[in-house]
Motif scaffolding. Structure first.
Motif, PDB file in Angstrom:
ATOM      1  N   GLY A   1    -102.571  59.454  28.764  1.00 13.99           N
ATOM      2  CA  GLY A   1    -102.092  60.053  30.006  1.00 13.99           C
ATOM      3  C   GLY A   1    -101.069  59.173  30.700  1.00 13.99           C
ATOM      4  O   GLY A   1    -100.040  59.653  31.172  1.00 13.99           O
ATOM      5  N   ILE A   2    -101.363  57.881  30.753  1.00 15.61           N
ATOM      6  CA  ILE A   2    -100.426  56.945  31.401  1.00 15.61           C
ATOM      7  C   ILE A   2     -99.094  56.938  30.649  1.00 15.61           C
ATOM      8  O   ILE A   2     -98.022  57.023  31.248  1.00 15.61           O
ATOM      9  N   LEU A   3     -99.191  56.902  29.334  1.00 10.80           N
ATOM     10  CA  LEU A   3     -97.965  56.928  28.532  1.00 10.80           C
ATOM     11  C   LEU A   3     -97.200  58.235  28.771  1.00 10.80           C
ATOM     12  O   LEU A   3     -95.973  58.239  28.912  1.00 10.80           O
ATOM     13  N   GLY A   4     -97.955  59.335  28.824  1.00  6.57           N
ATOM     14  CA  GLY A   4     -97.328  60.635  29.079  1.00  6.57           C
ATOM     15  C   GLY A   4     -96.600  60.637  30.406  1.00  6.57           C
ATOM     16  O   GLY A   4     -95.486  61.146  30.525  1.00  6.57           O
ATOM     17  N   PHE A   5     -97.231  60.037  31.400  1.00  6.26           N
ATOM     18  CA  PHE A   5     -96.623  59.967  32.733  1.00  6.26           C
ATOM     19  C   PHE A   5     -95.328  59.159  32.694  1.00  6.26           C
ATOM     20  O   PHE A   5     -94.287  59.588  33.200  1.00  6.26           O
ATOM     21  N   LEU A   6     -95.402  57.981  32.035  1.00  4.19           N
ATOM     22  CA  LEU A   6     -94.228  57.107  31.979  1.00  4.19           C
ATOM     23  C   LEU A   6     -93.083  57.755  31.200  1.00  4.19           C
ATOM     24  O   LEU A   6     -91.915  57.637  31.570  1.00  4.19           O
TER      25      LEU A   6
ATOM     26  N   GLY B   1     -92.829  61.045  30.677  1.00  2.00           N
ATOM     27  CA  GLY B   1     -92.474  62.310  31.321  1.00  2.00           C
ATOM     28  C   GLY B   1     -91.463  62.143  32.445  1.00  2.00           C
ATOM     29  O   GLY B   1     -90.554  62.953  32.592  1.00  2.00           O
ATOM     30  N   LEU B   2     -91.622  61.082  33.220  1.00  7.27           N
ATOM     31  CA  LEU B   2     -90.737  60.906  34.377  1.00  7.27           C
ATOM     32  C   LEU B   2     -89.255  60.982  34.010  1.00  7.27           C
ATOM     33  O   LEU B   2     -88.522  61.762  34.616  1.00  7.27           O
ATOM     34  N   PRO B   3     -88.785  60.172  33.039  1.00 11.25           N
ATOM     35  CA  PRO B   3     -87.363  60.289  32.697  1.00 11.25           C
ATOM     36  C   PRO B   3     -87.020  61.510  31.841  1.00 11.25           C
ATOM     37  O   PRO B   3     -85.979  62.135  32.059  1.00 11.25           O
ATOM     38  N   THR B   4     -87.878  61.859  30.859  1.00  9.27           N
ATOM     39  CA  THR B   4     -87.460  62.893  29.907  1.00  9.27           C
ATOM     40  C   THR B   4     -87.509  64.295  30.484  1.00  9.27           C
ATOM     41  O   THR B   4     -86.772  65.168  30.046  1.00  9.27           O
TER      42      THR B   4
ATOM     43  N   MET C   1     -88.858  78.013  46.459  1.00 12.49           N
ATOM     44  CA  MET C   1     -90.116  78.370  47.110  1.00 12.49           C
ATOM     45  C   MET C   1     -90.864  77.127  47.599  1.00 12.49           C
ATOM     46  O   MET C   1     -92.039  77.189  47.937  1.00 12.49           O
ATOM     47  N   GLY C   2     -90.195  75.976  47.565  1.00 10.60           N
ATOM     48  CA  GLY C   2     -90.823  74.766  48.111  1.00 10.60           C
ATOM     49  C   GLY C   2     -91.693  74.041  47.112  1.00 10.60           C
ATOM     50  O   GLY C   2     -92.526  73.228  47.496  1.00 10.60           O
ATOM     51  N   ILE C   3     -91.531  74.341  45.819  1.00 10.65           N
ATOM     52  CA  ILE C   3     -92.349  73.661  44.811  1.00 10.65           C
ATOM     53  C   ILE C   3     -91.600  72.457  44.257  1.00 10.65           C
ATOM     54  O   ILE C   3     -90.458  72.587  43.809  1.00 10.65           O
ATOM     55  N   ASP C   4     -92.263  71.311  44.295  1.00 12.19           N
ATOM     56  CA  ASP C   4     -91.686  70.086  43.763  1.00 12.19           C
ATOM     57  C   ASP C   4     -91.757  70.176  42.242  1.00 12.19           C
ATOM     58  O   ASP C   4     -92.750  69.803  41.626  1.00 12.19           O
ATOM     59  N   THR C   5     -90.692  70.709  41.636  1.00 12.23           N
ATOM     60  CA  THR C   5     -90.758  71.041  40.209  1.00 12.23           C
ATOM     61  C   THR C   5     -90.937  69.799  39.343  1.00 12.23           C
ATOM     62  O   THR C   5     -91.686  69.838  38.366  1.00 12.23           O
TER      63      THR C   5
ATOM     64  N   VAL D   1     -94.220  66.762  35.477  1.00 10.63           N
ATOM     65  CA  VAL D   1     -94.834  65.496  35.068  1.00 10.63           C
ATOM     66  C   VAL D   1     -96.359  65.626  35.056  1.00 10.63           C
ATOM     67  O   VAL D   1     -97.031  65.128  34.150  1.00 10.63           O
ATOM     68  N   LEU D   2     -96.893  66.351  36.026  1.00 12.33           N
ATOM     69  CA  LEU D   2     -98.345  66.567  36.078  1.00 12.33           C
ATOM     70  C   LEU D   2     -98.838  67.268  34.811  1.00 12.33           C
ATOM     71  O   LEU D   2     -99.798  66.821  34.164  1.00 12.33           O
ATOM     72  N   ALA D   3     -98.163  68.352  34.439  1.00 11.26           N
ATOM     73  CA  ALA D   3     -98.578  69.102  33.251  1.00 11.26           C
ATOM     74  C   ALA D   3     -98.450  68.226  32.005  1.00 11.26           C
ATOM     75  O   ALA D   3     -99.324  68.219  31.133  1.00 11.26           O
TER      76      ALA D   3
END
Lengths: 253, 317
Positions: B100-105, B107-110, B193-197, B202-204
């Motif tokens: 998950g941590i790797l996915g987060f790291l 995910g942020l740039p990609t 619609m105000g959603i932080d896409t 990144v969450l998904a």
């Protein structure tokens, strides 16, 4: 409510919007008109944060929106619709509206996943509010249909309903009457006036249908080639020679 | 809302009954070791497919590096049980959190990329993870991490699969899930619609990656070994195929895809020379006649089953 100061944007060498000064007061119903390519939609995109202005600034509700992303501008209380409808086409009418309530939702991801705490009560509340809003727009009977299967006019209405679900203070409508017949346009005029009063809104709309603009707007701005050429009440705009010239004297009747 | 709870309990009850039957058959040796292995594999594949479906099917971000996250889970879990003698449940959590941590790291740039570009980036990242592991002697390098105890069994796999499915289902049917789906449907409108896409992408991606890590830990603790060759891009494609076959954006579709492909693979094990031919032909036929996948974005639910059997469908929903 909304004030812009010398708002400009350059695309390469083209000044798509140049030194635009708008001053919209709370509760006003304002129109933005101009010939094709005058920069009306670009102005909308500047206001909502889709584009960052090259020069000038947007003050919304006392806050400078420079550097804010579109979703942050929406969270400040500015909602919009699109000229080419952008609904969530494969979702139901109800879900379209529910999504717009999203940033008012307080329960966390963990609460959602484990179905704890506020999840059930908030979901019930969202559903109730969404249905209430759909009732206002006469779409309640179609809440379970996919948005793409609605007739054109109803898609337009749904887009307005969805924008209202974000609980805005300022509503921007980009050609709400595009593609509507005269009867639908007439109904839309009444609807726009009515929602302004009911939801205590300020409305700025772009429109080509002069009947609609002159009928509902209290104040009108006219753009041509990115610059403001006139502003005033509908009567003043009708008499303005610059505007008549811009429209070849035909559209203003 | 009460109906929702009732439906969940009913599904959970059915799952327990199913578990009891299969476990009984396993204990009575009616299901032999070959099929037992495949049943476990089905479970692991369901976790992988369902989590990839959250990224690809629901959030609409085309990722094809899932095997990389699975590898992270497999190795981190194995290190924890073998080198540090930690309990299996801690290893499972560790594998999931690490992935998950790797996915987060990652995910942020990609996740700023979209469509084909994101696919290529994630494909590359999956390979980078594999090559990195290949070059760490501590975990066995190219010969693989050997001597992992078989701590996972049908029970572990089954209940973690159920957990995964409920987790993702509940997420999808919440406002946060709707935010993810709105990104798939129309990113510009979602933003308006105000959603932080970015946040939801990144969450998904992070949640998807951590479930892949969980599946990886189960995998290495069932097959005694974690080998870099198990986590090539072919594995990523396998998972993607399950998701696309079942239907992007359908939970039950991902499950159907995982079950079907695992069993087709197993059934064809006796004809290795024909296996890939039949496999490929069935995929081509599917894409020609049902490009949206077996289920499209529909779900098999209790209410649909009731409708089909002529019962009253309105009570549920």
């Amino acid at each position: 409510m909304l004030k812009t100061n010398k708002l400009s944007i350059m695309f390469g060498g083209l000044r798509a919007v140049s030194n635009l000064n708008l001053d919209i007061k709370k509760g006003q119903l304002v129109g933005l008109i101009g010939p094709n390519g005058a920069g009306k939609t670009t102005a909308f995109n500047l206001l909502t944060g889709v584009y960052q202005p090259t020069e000038g600034e947007v003050m919304f509700d006392g806050k400078n929106t420079r550097g804010l992303k579109p979703f942050q501008v929406t969270q400040l209380g500015m909602a919009r619709t699109f000229q080419n409808i952008r609904l969530f086409a494969n979702l139901t009418v109800l879900d379209n509206v529910k999504i717009a309530y999203h940033f008012h939702v307080k329960y966390s991801v963990a609460e959602a996943v484990f179905r704890l705490g506020r999840y059930f009560s908030e979901e019930a509340e969202i559903e109730e509010k969404a249905i209430e809003l759909l009732k206002i727009f006469g779409l309640e009977g179609k809440k379970d249909e996919l948005a793409k299967n609605l007739p054109y006019g109803e898609q337009r209405r749904l887009e307005i309903a969805r924008a209202l679900a974000t609980k805005p203070k300022l509503l921007l409508l980009d050609e709400p009457a595009a593609g509507m017949n005269p009867q639908e346009t007439h109904d839309l005029m009444n609807l726009i006036r009515w929602i302004r009063d009911k939801f205590d809104l300020t409305i700025l709309l772009i429109e080509h249908d002069m009947g609609l603009v002159m009928g509902v707007c209290e104040h009108i701005y006219v753009l041509e080639y990115g610059s403001l050429i006139a502003e005033g009440t509908p009567e003043e705009i009708k008499q303005n020679p610059r505007v008549i010239e811009a429209y070849l004297g035909e559209e203003v009747s | 809302m009460q109906a929702l709870r009732k439906q969940d309990l009913l599904l959970l009850g059915l799952a327990v009954v199913f578990y009891a039957i299969v476990q009984g058959l396993l204990m009575a040796d009616i299901i032999g070791p070959f099929w037992e292995l495949n049943i476990v594999l089905v479970g692991i594949n369901i976790i992988l497919a369902a989590s990839l479906n959250l990224i690809n099917g629901f959030t609409g971000q085309f990722s094809i590096g899932h095997a990389g996250f699975m590898a992270v889970g497999a190795y981190v879990g194995a290190v924890m049980t073998v080198k540090f003698s930690l309990p299996f449940i801690v290893a499972l959590a560790g594998g999931a959190v690490a992935a998950g941590i790797l996915g987060f790291l990652i995910g942020l740039p990609t996740l700023r990329l979209s469509g084909d570009y994101l696919a290529i980036a994630t494909l590359g990242l999956g390979e980078i993870i594999r090559i990195t592991i290949l070059n760490i002697p501590y975990v066995g390098g190219a010969s693989g991490f050997m001597g992992i105890p078989r701590l996972a069994d049908f029970t572990w796999v089954f209940f973690l699969t159920i957990f995964t499915l409920f987790f993702i289902k509940n997420l999808i049917r919440s406002s946060h899930g709707r935010a993810c789906i709105s990104i798939r449907e129309n990113e510009i409108a979602a933003e308006t619609m105000g959603i932080d896409t970015t946040r939801y992408k990144v969450l998904a991606f992070t949640i998807g990656a951590s479930f892949a890590g969980l599946a990886g830990t189960l995998f290495s603790h069932y097959f005694y070994i974690a080998h870099p060759a198990s986590f090539t891009f072919m594995r990523s494609f396998d998972i993607l195929t399950m998701v696309v076959l079942g239907g992007l954006g359908s939970m039950t579709g991902a499950v159907t895809g995982a079950v079907l492909l695992t069993f087709i693979s197993a059934a064809l094990a006796s004809y290795p020379e024909w296996r890939m031919v039949i496999y490929s032909i069935s995929l081509i036929i599917l894409m020609l006649y049902r490009p949206q996948g077996l289920l499209g974005d529909k779900e098999i639910s209790l209410s649909i089953i009731k409708r089909l059997t002529g019962g009253d469908s309105r009570a549920e929903n």
